[in-house]
Enzyme design. Structure first.
Site, PDB file in Angstrom:
ATOM      1  N   ARG A  24       2.099 -30.358   9.555  1.00 30.51           N
ATOM      2  CA  ARG A  24       1.453 -29.223  10.215  1.00 30.51           C
ATOM      3  C   ARG A  24       0.879 -28.222   9.218  1.00 30.51           C
ATOM      4  NH1 ARG A  24       6.414 -29.023  14.549  1.00 30.51           N
ATOM      5  NH2 ARG A  24       5.709 -30.838  15.725  1.00 30.51           N
ATOM      6  N   GLY A  64      -2.167  -5.582   8.209  1.00 22.88           N
ATOM      7  CA  GLY A  64      -3.358  -5.547   7.354  1.00 22.88           C
ATOM      8  C   GLY A  64      -3.175  -6.363   6.088  1.00 22.88           C
ATOM      9  N   ARG A  97       7.903 -33.176   9.843  1.00 27.73           N
ATOM     10  CA  ARG A  97       6.777 -32.857  10.736  1.00 27.73           C
ATOM     11  C   ARG A  97       6.154 -31.512  10.372  1.00 27.73           C
ATOM     12  NH1 ARG A  97      11.395 -31.434  13.231  1.00 27.73           N
ATOM     13  NH2 ARG A  97      11.468 -29.548  14.522  1.00 27.73           N
ATOM     14  N   HIS A  98       6.938 -30.631   9.779  1.00 31.35           N
ATOM     15  CA  HIS A  98       6.404 -29.320   9.406  1.00 31.35           C
ATOM     16  C   HIS A  98       5.441 -29.429   8.229  1.00 31.35           C
ATOM     17  CE1 HIS A  98       9.137 -27.607  12.257  1.00 31.35           C
ATOM     18  NE2 HIS A  98      10.173 -28.155  11.654  1.00 31.35           N
ATOM     19  N   ARG A 115       6.950   0.530   7.926  1.00 36.24           N
ATOM     20  CA  ARG A 115       7.200   1.655   8.836  1.00 36.24           C
ATOM     21  C   ARG A 115       8.008   1.254  10.062  1.00 36.24           C
ATOM     22  NH1 ARG A 115       1.109   4.268   8.366  1.00 36.24           N
ATOM     23  NH2 ARG A 115       1.579   5.682   6.631  1.00 36.24           N
ATOM     24  N   HIS A 139      10.120 -23.826   8.545  1.00 36.59           N
ATOM     25  CA  HIS A 139       9.059 -24.524   9.276  1.00 36.59           C
ATOM     26  C   HIS A 139       7.670 -24.339   8.674  1.00 36.59           C
ATOM     27  CE1 HIS A 139      11.427 -24.817  13.351  1.00 36.59           C
ATOM     28  NE2 HIS A 139      12.094 -25.309  12.315  1.00 36.59           N
ATOM     29  N   ASN A 140       7.412 -23.199   8.056  1.00 33.52           N
ATOM     30  CA  ASN A 140       6.052 -22.904   7.592  1.00 33.52           C
ATOM     31  C   ASN A 140       5.908 -22.915   6.070  1.00 33.52           C
ATOM     32  OD1 ASN A 140       6.534 -20.463  10.034  1.00 33.52           O
ATOM     33  ND2 ASN A 140       5.232 -22.235  10.427  1.00 33.52           N
ATOM     34  N   CYS A 171       3.095  -3.330   3.961  1.00 33.62           N
ATOM     35  CA  CYS A 171       2.246  -2.204   4.353  1.00 33.62           C
ATOM     36  C   CYS A 171       2.912  -1.569   5.574  1.00 33.62           C
ATOM     37  CB  CYS A 171       0.783  -2.594   4.582  1.00 33.62           C
ATOM     38  SG  CYS A 171       0.418  -3.584   6.038  1.00 33.62           S
ATOM     39  N   GLY A 172       2.224  -0.685   6.250  1.00 28.51           N
ATOM     40  CA  GLY A 172       2.873   0.047   7.339  1.00 28.51           C
ATOM     41  C   GLY A 172       3.349  -0.865   8.458  1.00 28.51           C
ATOM     42  N   THR A 173       2.418  -1.596   9.059  1.00 33.48           N
ATOM     43  CA  THR A 173       2.774  -2.558  10.107  1.00 33.48           C
ATOM     44  C   THR A 173       3.023  -3.946   9.555  1.00 33.48           C
ATOM     45  OG1 THR A 173       0.469  -3.185  10.422  1.00 33.48           O
ATOM     46  CG2 THR A 173       1.319  -1.364  11.794  1.00 33.48           C
ATOM     47  N   GLY A 174       2.524  -4.210   8.375  1.00 35.21           N
ATOM     48  CA  GLY A 174       2.542  -5.555   7.801  1.00 35.21           C
ATOM     49  C   GLY A 174       1.291  -6.341   8.147  1.00 35.21           C
ATOM     50  N   ASP A 193       0.868  -1.172   0.000  1.00 31.51           N
ATOM     51  CA  ASP A 193       0.000   0.000   0.000  1.00 31.51           C
ATOM     52  C   ASP A 193       0.908   1.227   0.000  1.00 31.51           C
ATOM     53  OD1 ASP A 193       0.913   0.238   2.582  1.00 31.51           O
ATOM     54  OD2 ASP A 193      -1.059   0.271   3.531  1.00 31.51           O
ATOM     55  N   HIS A 194       0.329   2.406   0.258  1.00 32.36           N
ATOM     56  CA  HIS A 194       1.127   3.640   0.242  1.00 32.36           C
ATOM     57  C   HIS A 194       2.232   3.614   1.301  1.00 32.36           C
ATOM     58  CE1 HIS A 194      -2.217   4.034   3.022  1.00 32.36           C
ATOM     59  NE2 HIS A 194      -1.505   4.915   3.710  1.00 32.36           N
TER      60      HIS A 194
END
Ligand code: RB5
Length: 143
Positions: A136, A70, A132-133, A109, A98-99, A65-68, A8-9
């Protein structure tokens, strides 16, 4: 395979640094926007990236994004997406190992450009451990 990018912006400036890094590395990418620092809504860019990841048109994705948060919440509404919010190198390593994260999400930000570029390097170069991952992550989708 092309890497998919979106922001985003609040993530636009970092996305521009990421594009520069990918060009320097000779890595191909597809940019889903946004294309300026003008205020916008992150789902408008996250959903198209998520659909492209699910269709196998781009891999992996990188979203900012700003915080990540959203953009990460939006991406993870898609059953085939495993988007991981990463703010340091160890978390980036573990979200791959793992994921098997298929989208890296950065908090534009709250992370320096240098740290973000180090996180991207680790994300792009760490393989999934499986075992195992795998069991999961196969239990994550709800449909
Ligand atoms: C935009 O101001 C900001 O809310 C957005 O970039 C993101 O941080 C939301 O989660």
């Amino acid at each position: 395979m092309k890497i998919g990018l979106c922001s985003d912006h609040a993530g636009f400036e970092l996305k521009q640094y990421i594009e520069k890094l990918l060009k320097e590395r000779g890595l191909e990418y597809c940019d889903f926007g946004t294309n300026s620092s003008e205020s916008c809504d992150y789902p408008d860019y996250a959903h198209p990236l998520a659909v492209a990841v699910e269709k196998g048109e781009v891999y992996p994705g990188i979203a900012v994004c700003g915080t990540g948060n959203g953009i990460c919440m939006t991406l993870n509404k898609h059953q085939g997406v495993r988007a991981a919010l990463c703010w340091n190198e160890e978390i980036a390593r573990l979200c791959r190992a793992h994921n098997d994260a298929n989208v890296l999400v950065l908090p534009g930000r709250f992370i320096s450009t240098d740290e973000a570029l180090r996180v991207i390097d680790i994300f792009l170069n760490t393989p999934f451990e499986g075992g195992r991952h795998l069991r999961r992550i196969q239990k994550i989708p709800i449909s």
